[in-house]
Design a protein around this motif. Structure first.
Motif, short mmCIF file in Angstrom:
data_model
loop_
_atom_site.label_atom_id
_atom_site.label_comp_id
_atom_site.label_asym_id
_atom_site.label_seq_id
_atom_site.Cartn_x
_atom_site.Cartn_y
_atom_site.Cartn_z
N ARG A 81 0.91 -1.12 0.02
CA ARG A 81 0.02 0.03 -0.04
C ARG A 81 0.84 1.19 -0.07
O ARG A 81 0.51 2.21 -0.69
N ASP A 84 2.14 1.94 -3.34
CA ASP A 84 0.91 2.61 -4.33
C ASP A 84 1.09 4.24 -3.96
O ASP A 84 0.63 4.92 -4.72
N ARG A 88 6.15 3.03 -6.07
CA ARG A 88 6.63 1.78 -6.10
C ARG A 88 8.04 1.70 -6.43
O ARG A 88 8.62 0.90 -5.64
N ALA A 205 -0.25 7.38 -6.30
CA ALA A 205 -1.87 7.04 -6.48
C ALA A 205 -2.74 8.35 -6.50
O ALA A 205 -2.24 9.27 -5.81
N HIS A 401 -3.47 2.17 -9.04
CA HIS A 401 -3.32 2.76 -7.76
C HIS A 401 -3.47 1.76 -6.66
O HIS A 401 -3.41 1.97 -5.54
N GLN A 402 -3.76 0.52 -7.11
CA GLN A 402 -4.02 -0.51 -6.02
C GLN A 402 -3.08 -1.98 -6.36
O GLN A 402 -3.11 -2.83 -5.83
N ARG A 403 -2.20 -1.85 -7.21
CA ARG A 403 -1.27 -3.06 -7.86
C ARG A 403 -0.33 -3.28 -6.39
O ARG A 403 -0.35 -4.62 -6.28
#
Length: 492
Positions: A81, A84, A88, A205, A401-403
């Motif tokens: 998280r 994100d 990263r 994100a 934004h959640q990878r």
């Protein structure tokens, strides 16, 4: 035509220029995947030498492994998280740097507390590497090749697991136990250099409250996972009084985490994400299949040594067959996923794990080593097939934004499965064998424990396969996830 194109776009349009860049990217991601798994298996083989060197008991020296796995388990979702939110690439570079520095400190540690502390820090770096390497796949690889790359990363993880015991044994014999850690320092520096060169910067994100990090939720989740992991590993007794108290603490921590996540403005984990059937079944089946794989590693040595009367050398050779087959299967399984689709390969993988477990539960000891190694090979190949397909199914269409978060959740489910396999299925094994001391149990009792334990694992994975089949049936009868009112896990 190329002369009319703006200079800045030319490298983007020419495939000869893109291929080397992709090759460097895959090399960087592969090394960041290999090192955490290598650091797990190579440390295991060094425990006897470390115990002698620092004057520690077996239960004490186990913390060299537990501290590392505990740090990964508790931090991996938060690391994903945070990647994100903050980017990263930046966090992956930080994770590799922390991992490499901690690896050096492990090799220089003068006592067990310092070594265990350094291993915990190493695990924190490994959590970033594991969570973010998979997240980068969807960002840097064309969609029609995601399955192949997921298979490659699975192969690298299996290679690390396979290589660790043999490489560790050679290093300890030639240079002492410190060498099993010091060998990772140049590899970590290489991973750092490759990541700097190859991986693109990730945009932070852009969702609601993108720059807020849920610190309270992260701490509560870490405490919950730590309590569960300790309950499963403390003193090797998953059902003792202390373990039960820790499980109660884990349940309480989970309740507080759920309440917190429903109230904070920018939660670590939006609970409605778990209404996504692909994510929910992917996480569940990943944990179940990982439980089976750890069961083969826990039960296998005792069955081979006690029931089949193999010496330690042959036990090691037979046990290495599973990770070796998984390593060889990963890339072909990934390519098959790209060609035939992830759903079909997930079902094939789960079916193979169930079939291999059933054979292991029925195979008489009279069949000897062949009767054990053949179904073990089937389970391992099916595991690699499932991992490549399941990771692709979950990660392929994840919103940018959640990878990192979802990648961390996938790795967490795998880790929880490994911990559960080592503890709960180990307890099932001893209970089925009818003795608390497997090392002195009669061969027929060990064989009975092996058969009943693998029958239990077959039932567990069968439940997971049933969930996948129900999901597939529902997707055919409805418009799929696009009709769900839940949080948008994937881009629409």
């Amino acid at each position: 035509m190329s002369s009319a194109s703006p200079p800045g776009t030319k490298p983007e349009r020419r495939s000869p220029t893109r291929r080397p860049a992709l090759a460097w990217t895959l090399t960087a991601l592969s090394l960041s995947t290999l090192l955490p798994s290598l650091s797990t298996s190579i440390a295991n083989v060094g425990l006897p030498s470390i115990a002698v060197a620092v004057g520690a008991s077996f239960n004490e020296v186990q913390w060299v492994v537990i501290a590392y796995l505990l740090a990964i388990t508790t931090l991996i979702v938060g690391a994903g998280r945070l990647g994100d939110i903050a980017g990263r690439r930046r966090l992956l570079l930080s994770g590799i740097a922390v991992f490499t520095l901690a690896t050096l400190l492990c090799g220089l540690a003068t006592n067990l507390p310092l070594l265990a502390a350094a291993r915990a820090v190493q695990g924190a770096g490994a959590a970033c590497m594991m969570a973010l390497s998979m997240a980068f796949v969807s960002e840097t690889v064309p969609k029609d090749r995601i399955g192949s790359v997921m298979g490659l990363l699975g192969t690298m993880s299996a290679v690390g697991t396979t290589l660790g015991p043999s490489l560790g044994g050679l290093l300890i014999a030639g240079f002492g136990w410190r060498a099993i850690f010091l060998v990772g320092v140049p590899l970590g520096l290489l991973a750092l250099a490759l990541t700097i060169r190859a991986l693109p910067a990730s945009a932070p994100a852009t969702g609601p409250a993108p720059h807020r990090f849920d610190s309270l939720g992260t701490v509560l989740l870490a405490i919950t996972l730590a309590a569960y992991a300790l309950a499963m590993t403390i003193d090797g007794k998953p059902f003792g009084p202390l373990a039960i108290a820790l499980l109660v603490a884990a349940v309480a921590g989970l309740g507080l985490f759920v309440i917190t996540e429903s109230r904070v403005a920018s939660p670590l984990l939006t609970l409605s994400m778990l209404r996504d059937p692909v994510l929910a079944t992917g996480l569940m089946t990943s944990a179940l299949v990982s439980t089976v794989m750890m069961t083969t590693l826990v039960v296998g040595p005792f069955h081979l040594a006690r029931s089949l009367d193999l010496n330690p050398t042959y036990v090691g050779l037979v046990m290495s067959a599973g990770p070796a087959v998984a390593a060889l299967t990963g890339v072909p399984a990934g390519r098959a996923t790209d060609r035939f689709g992830s759903q079909a390969l997930v079902i094939i993988g789960l079916g193979g794990v169930i079939g291999g477990s059933v054979v292991l539960s029925l195979m008489p000891t009279a069949t000897g080593v062949a009767g054990y190694i053949l179904p073990l090979v089937a389970v391992s190949a099916s595991y690699a097939t499932f991992q490549a397909a399941n990771n692709t199914a979950v990660m392929k269409d994840i919103a940018p934004h959640q990878r990192g978060l979802v990648s961390g959740m996938l790795n967490l489910s795998r880790n929880l499965g490994l911990i559960t396999g080592a503890s709960v299925m180990g307890a099932v094994f001893t209970l089925a064998a009818g003795t608390s001391d497997i090392t002195t149990a009669a061969p027929e009792h060990v064989a009975r424990g092996t058969h009943r334990t693998f029958a239990a694992t077959a039932l567990l994975v069968a439940a997971g396969l049933a969930a996948v089949l129900v999901l597939r049936l529902r997707s055919r009868l409805s418009s799929g996830r696009s009709t769900m009112p839940s949080f948008p896990l994937h881009d629409q």
